[in-house]
Design a protein around this motif. Structure first.
Motif, PDB file in Angstrom:
ATOM      1  N   TRP A 277     -24.395 -32.717  25.994  1.00  0.00           N
ATOM      2  CA  TRP A 277     -24.549 -31.522  26.809  1.00  0.00           C
ATOM      3  C   TRP A 277     -25.489 -31.696  28.002  1.00  0.00           C
ATOM      4  O   TRP A 277     -25.480 -30.871  28.912  1.00  0.00           O
ATOM      5  N   THR A 278     -26.302 -32.728  28.015  1.00  0.00           N
ATOM      6  CA  THR A 278     -27.249 -32.912  29.109  1.00  0.00           C
ATOM      7  C   THR A 278     -26.925 -34.183  29.881  1.00  0.00           C
ATOM      8  O   THR A 278     -26.182 -35.056  29.400  1.00  0.00           O
ATOM      9  N   VAL A 279     -27.502 -34.287  31.062  1.00  0.00           N
ATOM     10  CA  VAL A 279     -27.330 -35.506  31.860  1.00  0.00           C
ATOM     11  C   VAL A 279     -27.865 -36.709  31.094  1.00  0.00           C
ATOM     12  O   VAL A 279     -27.243 -37.781  31.065  1.00  0.00           O
ATOM     13  N   ALA A 280     -29.007 -36.561  30.443  1.00  0.00           N
ATOM     14  CA  ALA A 280     -29.585 -37.662  29.668  1.00  0.00           C
ATOM     15  C   ALA A 280     -28.655 -38.083  28.533  1.00  0.00           C
ATOM     16  O   ALA A 280     -28.490 -39.285  28.261  1.00  0.00           O
ATOM     17  N   ASP A 281     -28.050 -37.092  27.856  1.00  0.00           N
ATOM     18  CA  ASP A 281     -27.105 -37.400  26.779  1.00  0.00           C
ATOM     19  C   ASP A 281     -25.934 -38.225  27.315  1.00  0.00           C
ATOM     20  O   ASP A 281     -25.509 -39.214  26.704  1.00  0.00           O
ATOM     21  N   LYS A 282     -25.388 -37.806  28.428  1.00  0.00           N
ATOM     22  CA  LYS A 282     -24.227 -38.501  28.986  1.00  0.00           C
ATOM     23  C   LYS A 282     -24.595 -39.908  29.441  1.00  0.00           C
ATOM     24  O   LYS A 282     -23.814 -40.860  29.272  1.00  0.00           O
ATOM     25  N   LEU A 283     -25.773 -40.062  30.024  1.00  0.00           N
ATOM     26  CA  LEU A 283     -26.195 -41.396  30.456  1.00  0.00           C
ATOM     27  C   LEU A 283     -26.348 -42.336  29.268  1.00  0.00           C
ATOM     28  O   LEU A 283     -26.026 -43.532  29.360  1.00  0.00           O
ATOM     29  N   ALA A 284     -26.838 -41.812  28.149  1.00  0.00           N
ATOM     30  CA  ALA A 284     -26.944 -42.633  26.940  1.00  0.00           C
ATOM     31  C   ALA A 284     -25.560 -43.069  26.466  1.00  0.00           C
ATOM     32  O   ALA A 284     -25.358 -44.219  26.051  1.00  0.00           O
ATOM     33  N   LEU A 285     -24.584 -42.159  26.519  1.00  0.00           N
ATOM     34  CA  LEU A 285     -23.222 -42.489  26.123  1.00  0.00           C
ATOM     35  C   LEU A 285     -22.602 -43.512  27.075  1.00  0.00           C
ATOM     36  O   LEU A 285     -21.868 -44.409  26.650  1.00  0.00           O
ATOM     37  N   VAL A 286     -22.898 -43.395  28.355  1.00  0.00           N
ATOM     38  CA  VAL A 286     -22.404 -44.372  29.329  1.00  0.00           C
ATOM     39  C   VAL A 286     -22.951 -45.755  29.007  1.00  0.00           C
ATOM     40  O   VAL A 286     -22.212 -46.748  28.968  1.00  0.00           O
ATOM     41  N   ARG A 287     -24.246 -45.835  28.775  1.00  0.00           N
ATOM     42  CA  ARG A 287     -24.884 -47.134  28.526  1.00  0.00           C
ATOM     43  C   ARG A 287     -24.335 -47.780  27.252  1.00  0.00           C
ATOM     44  O   ARG A 287     -23.956 -48.954  27.249  1.00  0.00           O
ATOM     45  N   LYS A 288     -24.264 -47.028  26.176  1.00  0.00           N
ATOM     46  CA  LYS A 288     -23.807 -47.583  24.900  1.00  0.00           C
ATOM     47  C   LYS A 288     -22.298 -47.825  24.898  1.00  0.00           C
ATOM     48  O   LYS A 288     -21.811 -48.810  24.335  1.00  0.00           O
ATOM     49  N   GLY A 289     -21.557 -46.913  25.526  1.00  0.00           N
ATOM     50  CA  GLY A 289     -20.106 -47.062  25.561  1.00  0.00           C
ATOM     51  C   GLY A 289     -19.653 -48.238  26.393  1.00  0.00           C
ATOM     52  O   GLY A 289     -18.668 -48.910  26.061  1.00  0.00           O
ATOM     53  N   ARG A 290     -20.369 -48.536  27.462  1.00  0.00           N
ATOM     54  CA  ARG A 290     -20.015 -49.685  28.296  1.00  0.00           C
ATOM     55  C   ARG A 290     -20.132 -50.989  27.494  1.00  0.00           C
ATOM     56  O   ARG A 290     -19.297 -51.888  27.630  1.00  0.00           O
ATOM     57  N   LEU A 291     -21.141 -51.083  26.652  1.00  0.00           N
ATOM     58  CA  LEU A 291     -21.310 -52.280  25.818  1.00  0.00           C
ATOM     59  C   LEU A 291     -20.155 -52.421  24.828  1.00  0.00           C
ATOM     60  O   LEU A 291     -19.637 -53.523  24.603  1.00  0.00           O
ATOM     61  N   ILE A 292     -19.729 -51.299  24.230  1.00  0.00           N
ATOM     62  CA  ILE A 292     -18.608 -51.345  23.289  1.00  0.00           C
ATOM     63  C   ILE A 292     -17.320 -51.710  24.017  1.00  0.00           C
ATOM     64  O   ILE A 292     -16.499 -52.486  23.511  1.00  0.00           O
ATOM     65  N   ALA A 293     -17.123 -51.179  25.212  1.00  0.00           N
ATOM     66  CA  ALA A 293     -15.918 -51.490  25.987  1.00  0.00           C
ATOM     67  C   ALA A 293     -15.817 -52.996  26.233  1.00  0.00           C
ATOM     68  O   ALA A 293     -14.753 -53.603  26.051  1.00  0.00           O
ATOM     69  N   ARG A 294     -16.907 -53.603  26.629  1.00  0.00           N
ATOM     70  CA  ARG A 294     -16.899 -55.059  26.859  1.00  0.00           C
ATOM     71  C   ARG A 294     -16.580 -55.808  25.581  1.00  0.00           C
ATOM     72  O   ARG A 294     -15.848 -56.803  25.592  1.00  0.00           O
ATOM     73  N   ARG A 295     -17.124 -55.320  24.469  1.00  0.00           N
ATOM     74  CA  ARG A 295     -16.913 -55.987  23.180  1.00  0.00           C
ATOM     75  C   ARG A 295     -15.450 -55.964  22.781  1.00  0.00           C
ATOM     76  O   ARG A 295     -14.945 -56.900  22.146  1.00  0.00           O
ATOM     77  N   PHE A 296     -14.736 -54.894  23.125  1.00  0.00           N
ATOM     78  CA  PHE A 296     -13.336 -54.756  22.758  1.00  0.00           C
ATOM     79  C   PHE A 296     -12.370 -55.210  23.848  1.00  0.00           C
ATOM     80  O   PHE A 296     -11.168 -55.033  23.722  1.00  0.00           O
ATOM     81  N   GLY A 297     -12.910 -55.795  24.911  1.00  0.00           N
ATOM     82  CA  GLY A 297     -12.046 -56.278  25.977  1.00  0.00           C
ATOM     83  C   GLY A 297     -11.463 -55.192  26.857  1.00  0.00           C
ATOM     84  O   GLY A 297     -10.469 -55.415  27.553  1.00  0.00           O
ATOM     85  N   LEU A 298     -12.088 -54.011  26.849  1.00  0.00           N
ATOM     86  CA  LEU A 298     -11.658 -52.922  27.731  1.00  0.00           C
ATOM     87  C   LEU A 298     -12.420 -53.003  29.050  1.00  0.00           C
ATOM     88  O   LEU A 298     -13.517 -53.581  29.107  1.00  0.00           O
ATOM     89  N   PRO A 299     -11.894 -52.411  30.114  1.00  0.00           N
ATOM     90  CA  PRO A 299     -12.643 -52.390  31.378  1.00  0.00           C
ATOM     91  C   PRO A 299     -13.990 -51.704  31.185  1.00  0.00           C
ATOM     92  O   PRO A 299     -14.086 -50.706  30.453  1.00  0.00           O
ATOM     93  N   ASP A 300     -15.042 -52.218  31.839  1.00  0.00           N
ATOM     94  CA  ASP A 300     -16.349 -51.560  31.700  1.00  0.00           C
ATOM     95  C   ASP A 300     -16.592 -50.522  32.791  1.00  0.00           C
ATOM     96  O   ASP A 300     -17.683 -49.982  32.904  1.00  0.00           O
ATOM     97  N   LYS A 301     -15.541 -50.222  33.549  1.00  0.00           N
ATOM     98  CA  LYS A 301     -15.628 -49.132  34.515  1.00  0.00           C
ATOM     99  C   LYS A 301     -15.665 -47.800  33.770  1.00  0.00           C
ATOM    100  O   LYS A 301     -14.893 -47.584  32.830  1.00  0.00           O
ATOM    101  N   VAL A 302     -16.571 -46.905  34.195  1.00  0.00           N
ATOM    102  CA  VAL A 302     -16.758 -45.626  33.517  1.00  0.00           C
ATOM    103  C   VAL A 302     -16.341 -44.486  34.438  1.00  0.00           C
ATOM    104  O   VAL A 302     -16.760 -44.423  35.607  1.00  0.00           O
TER     105      VAL A 302
END
Length: 254
Positions: free
Chosen positions: A122-147
């Motif tokens: 719900w907050t900008v900080a929450d979304k930034l945390a999801l961006v940071r962690k999700g980008r790492l998972i995307a790379r791990r699964f071979g998905l584009p790291d573009k958000v």
């Protein structure tokens, strides 16, 4: 010395046959333990890497075994969400859970998506945390790291409603601080090149998830919890099977 075989736990609250069949059918280099109430289900002959662990409170046993290291990863399966996730929060010492779902469109396009819980993101900080962690998972699964970051309208809609304006301002800030792209409300454009898409808030994210998976012929492969130091993949009890969630847990173990 040969490394010990990893163990994945999966919960059974209902539809025992569906969970056990998924565990027997999936091909992962792990032993699978199904946590259920007594006499809920049985493993068929020939399925040697799957066993049942019985308890009057299987959700508590699953979470406890995850936290103590008796299992290396856990999948919620068909255990009830409220009691299982509450037990996980208490055991992990967090006041909320952050989940990032691996989704697939009807056309076979896989992408990560968050937030998917109504109390998440719900907050900008929450979304930034999801961006940071999700980008790492995307790379791990071979998905584009573009958000791609979504908001409640298009730029031409500014001024039509205060909540829309706020969601657009927040999305612009998240995109700038998170090295992402603000796609306005155009999720159909974001899916073309983004491995991770961030919804405006937890309600809209949950609606997108449910619309895709339950009405749009898409698939949900599970949602790893990303703000604890253990591997826990959340699932929906309405999922047709849990093979993909088990595969997701096994991939995270690697």
């Amino acid at each position: 010395m040969q490394a010990a075989v990893k163990k994945i736990g999966i919960g059974i609250g209902s539809d025992a046959e569906k969970v056990i069949d998924s565990a027997c059918r999936v091909s992962v280099p792990c032993d699978i333990i199904c946590y259920s109430r007594p006499d809920t289900g049985k493993v068929p002959p020939g399925c040697s890497r799957v066993r049942i662990a019985e308890s009057e409170t299987p959700e508590a046993m699953l979470v406890s075994d995850l936290m103590t290291g008796a299992i290396d990863a856990a999948v919620r399966g068909t255990l009830p969400a409220n009691t299982t996730l509450q037990a996980l929060k208490e055991a992990a010492g967090v006041d909320h859970l952050e989940r990032i779902a691996l989704l697939e469109t009807a056309g076979g396009k896989k992408f990560l998506f968050a937030p998917v819980g109504i109390d998440e993101g719900w907050t900008v900080a929450d979304k930034l945390a999801l961006v940071r962690k999700g980008r790492l998972i995307a790379r791990r699964f071979g998905l584009p790291d573009k958000v791609g970051v979504l908001s409640g309208g298009r730029f031409g809609d500014v001024g039509r409603h205060a909540r829309v304006d706020r969601s657009m301002a927040d999305a612009e800030l998240v995109a700038r601080l998170g090295d992402a792209v603000h796609y306005e409300i155009l999720i159909e454009d974001a899916i073309e090149s983004c491995g991770l898409i961030i919804a405006p808030d937890g309600i809209s994210g949950n609606l997108v998830f449910r619309t895709l998976t339950f009405l749009g012929a898409g698939h949900g492969h599970g949602a790893p919890v990303v703000n604890i130091d253990k591997i826990f993949v959340d699932t929906s009890r309405a999922s047709p099977d849990y093979a993909n969630a088990l595969l997701l847990a096994a991939a995270l173990l690697e």
